[in-house]
Design an enzyme around this catalytic site. Structure first.
Site, PDB file in Angstrom:
ATOM      1  N   SER A   9      -0.896   7.481  -2.127  1.00  0.00           N
ATOM      2  CA  SER A   9      -0.950   6.144  -1.534  1.00  0.00           C
ATOM      3  C   SER A   9       0.468   5.623  -1.319  1.00  0.00           C
ATOM      4  O   SER A   9       1.250   5.534  -2.277  1.00  0.00           O
ATOM      5  CB  SER A   9      -1.683   5.168  -2.453  1.00  0.00           C
ATOM      6  N   HIS A  34      -2.626   8.223   2.184  1.00  0.00           N
ATOM      7  CA  HIS A  34      -3.500   7.053   2.001  1.00  0.00           C
ATOM      8  C   HIS A  34      -2.696   5.795   2.269  1.00  0.00           C
ATOM      9  O   HIS A  34      -1.648   5.567   1.646  1.00  0.00           O
ATOM     10  CB  HIS A  34      -4.043   7.052   0.563  1.00  0.00           C
ATOM     11  N   ASP A  36      -2.703   1.803   2.311  1.00  0.00           N
ATOM     12  CA  ASP A  36      -3.407   0.644   1.739  1.00  0.00           C
ATOM     13  C   ASP A  36      -3.077  -0.639   2.486  1.00  0.00           C
ATOM     14  O   ASP A  36      -2.012  -1.218   2.301  1.00  0.00           O
ATOM     15  CB  ASP A  36      -3.023   0.486   0.262  1.00  0.00           C
ATOM     16  N   MET A  38      -3.637  -4.487   3.141  1.00  0.00           N
ATOM     17  CA  MET A  38      -4.100  -5.654   2.386  1.00  0.00           C
ATOM     18  C   MET A  38      -3.755  -6.931   3.150  1.00  0.00           C
ATOM     19  O   MET A  38      -2.659  -7.052   3.695  1.00  0.00           O
ATOM     20  CB  MET A  38      -3.431  -5.687   1.005  1.00  0.00           C
ATOM     21  N   HIS A  67      -7.120   2.622   4.321  1.00  0.00           N
ATOM     22  CA  HIS A  67      -8.012   1.866   3.427  1.00  0.00           C
ATOM     23  C   HIS A  67      -7.842   0.387   3.735  1.00  0.00           C
ATOM     24  O   HIS A  67      -6.825  -0.214   3.395  1.00  0.00           O
ATOM     25  CB  HIS A  67      -7.629   2.193   1.972  1.00  0.00           C
ATOM     26  N   MET A  69      -8.380  -3.179   3.018  1.00  0.00           N
ATOM     27  CA  MET A  69      -8.760  -4.206   2.049  1.00  0.00           C
ATOM     28  C   MET A  69      -8.556  -5.542   2.737  1.00  0.00           C
ATOM     29  O   MET A  69      -7.640  -6.320   2.412  1.00  0.00           O
ATOM     30  CB  MET A  69      -7.919  -4.068   0.771  1.00  0.00           C
ATOM     31  N   MET A 138     -13.541   2.645  -5.959  1.00  0.00           N
ATOM     32  CA  MET A 138     -12.409   1.943  -6.551  1.00  0.00           C
ATOM     33  C   MET A 138     -12.513   2.060  -8.064  1.00  0.00           C
ATOM     34  O   MET A 138     -13.508   1.612  -8.660  1.00  0.00           O
ATOM     35  CB  MET A 138     -12.403   0.477  -6.135  1.00  0.00           C
ATOM     36  N   ASP A 174     -10.045   6.085  -6.084  1.00  0.00           N
ATOM     37  CA  ASP A 174      -8.867   5.300  -5.733  1.00  0.00           C
ATOM     38  C   ASP A 174      -8.503   4.308  -6.835  1.00  0.00           C
ATOM     39  O   ASP A 174      -9.172   3.308  -7.040  1.00  0.00           O
ATOM     40  CB  ASP A 174      -9.156   4.549  -4.420  1.00  0.00           C
TER      41      ASP A 174
HETATM   42  C1  DX5 Z   1      -5.281  -0.448  -4.834  1.00  0.00           C
HETATM   43  C2  DX5 Z   1      -5.162   0.654  -3.781  1.00  0.00           C
HETATM   44  C3  DX5 Z   1      -4.931   2.007  -4.413  1.00  0.00           C
HETATM   45  C4  DX5 Z   1      -3.604   2.039  -5.182  1.00  0.00           C
HETATM   46  C5  DX5 Z   1      -3.549   3.289  -6.028  1.00  0.00           C
HETATM   47  O1  DX5 Z   1      -5.777  -1.611  -4.235  1.00  0.00           O
HETATM   48  O2  DX5 Z   1      -6.341   0.731  -3.017  1.00  0.00           O
HETATM   49  O3  DX5 Z   1      -4.895   3.003  -3.389  1.00  0.00           O
HETATM   50  O4  DX5 Z   1      -2.520   2.049  -4.286  1.00  0.00           O
HETATM   51  O5  DX5 Z   1      -2.373   3.196  -6.782  1.00  0.00           O
HETATM   52  P1  DX5 Z   1      -2.324   3.875  -8.239  1.00  0.00           P
HETATM   53  O6  DX5 Z   1      -2.613   5.342  -7.995  1.00  0.00           O
HETATM   54  O7  DX5 Z   1      -0.918   3.604  -8.709  1.00  0.00           O
HETATM   55  O8  DX5 Z   1      -3.389   3.211  -9.046  1.00  0.00           O
HETATM   56 ZN    ZN Z   2      -6.426   2.498  -1.568  1.00  0.00          ZN
END
Ligand code: DX5
Ligand code: ZN
Length: 218
Positions: A9, A34, A36, A38, A67, A69, A138, A174
């Site tokens: 990620s 990956h 992320d 947000m 991903h 969010m 998650m 994840d």
């Molecule tokens: C959290 C993300 C994850 C996160 C994982 O909201 O969706 O992908 O980046 O990071 P680690 O592996 O450090 O938990």
């Molecule tokens: Zn993620």
């Protein structure tokens, strides 16, 4: 090809150096990247959007696993698909019309994923299994990297494995994936592991870390 797939990620990458960081993890064994996304609304953090996906697309050849969010999701599917996403994952909790969202992701030419927050039961995918290519479990509450794995999610992984049977649907994990937690979820049926802090630890601007060793350790 090797299972489980490892999807670093970039939330834990050096934000001032995304192109180099993504080239480094691809060169050192990442199966997917990956991304992320947000929005500061669905989750209490803000990261990046389609322009970053477009920028990273020029640096890597492998699967970009986006991903989302965010809420709402539908207005942004086209922009992420145009920017080069290969997989777009929407949260089951992001709105009332998950089936429509998943159809829209596939209509945009991407693989469709659904992400389940820790409190959301596996049964949430019972009526959309024909619409998805991936379910993302998650194992932390979304919004941040570096959090601790929630062990209560392991039975949910096993339940999803049972529900999915031999359908071509990836089970992605994840959050909080480390060499210690990875075996638990792989044994329960996961085949894609997202890892942020476990992969990117030790890196900094201009000095990518020991990513290959970190990836192989998971
Ligand atoms: C959290 C993300 C994850 C996160 C994982 O909201 O969706 O992908 O980046 O990071 P680690 O592996 O450090 O938990
Ligand atoms: Zn993620």
């Amino acid at each position: 090809d090797r299972l489980p797939k490892i999807a670093p990620s970039i939330l834990s990458a050096e934000f001032a150096d995304f192109g180099r960081e993504c080239e480094a993890i691809e060169a050192e064994g990442a199966d997917w990247v990956h991304v992320d996304v947000m929005d500061g609304h669905f989750v209490p953090n803000i990261t990046f959007g389609p322009p970053l996906v477009r920028a990273i697309r020029r640096h890597i050849r492998t699967v970009m696993d986006v991903h989302l969010m965010i809420a709402p999701v539908d207005p942004y599917i086209g922009a992420f698909a145009d920017a080069g996403a290969d997989v777009i994952t929407a949260h089951a909790e992001a709105g009332p019309h998950l089936d429509r969202t998943l159809q829209a992701i596939r209509a945009a030419g991407c693989k469709a994923g659904v992400a389940l927050n820790p409190a959301t039961p596996a049964e949430a995918i019972a009526h959309v299994m024909d619409r998805i290519d991936l379910v993302c479990v998650m194992t932390v509450n979304p919004g941040f990297g570096g959090q601790s794995f929630i062990p209560a999610m392991v039975p949910k992984v096993a339940r999803l494995r049972e529900m999915i049977g031999d359908r071509p649907i990836h089970i992605e994990i994840d959050g909080g994936v480390t060499p210690e937690t990875a075996p638990l979820v792989v044994a329960a049926g996961a085949d894609v592991l997202v890892a942020g802090s476990a992969v990117f630890k030790g890196g900094s601007v201009g000095r990518p870390g020991p990513y290959g060793a970190n990836i192989r350790a998971i």
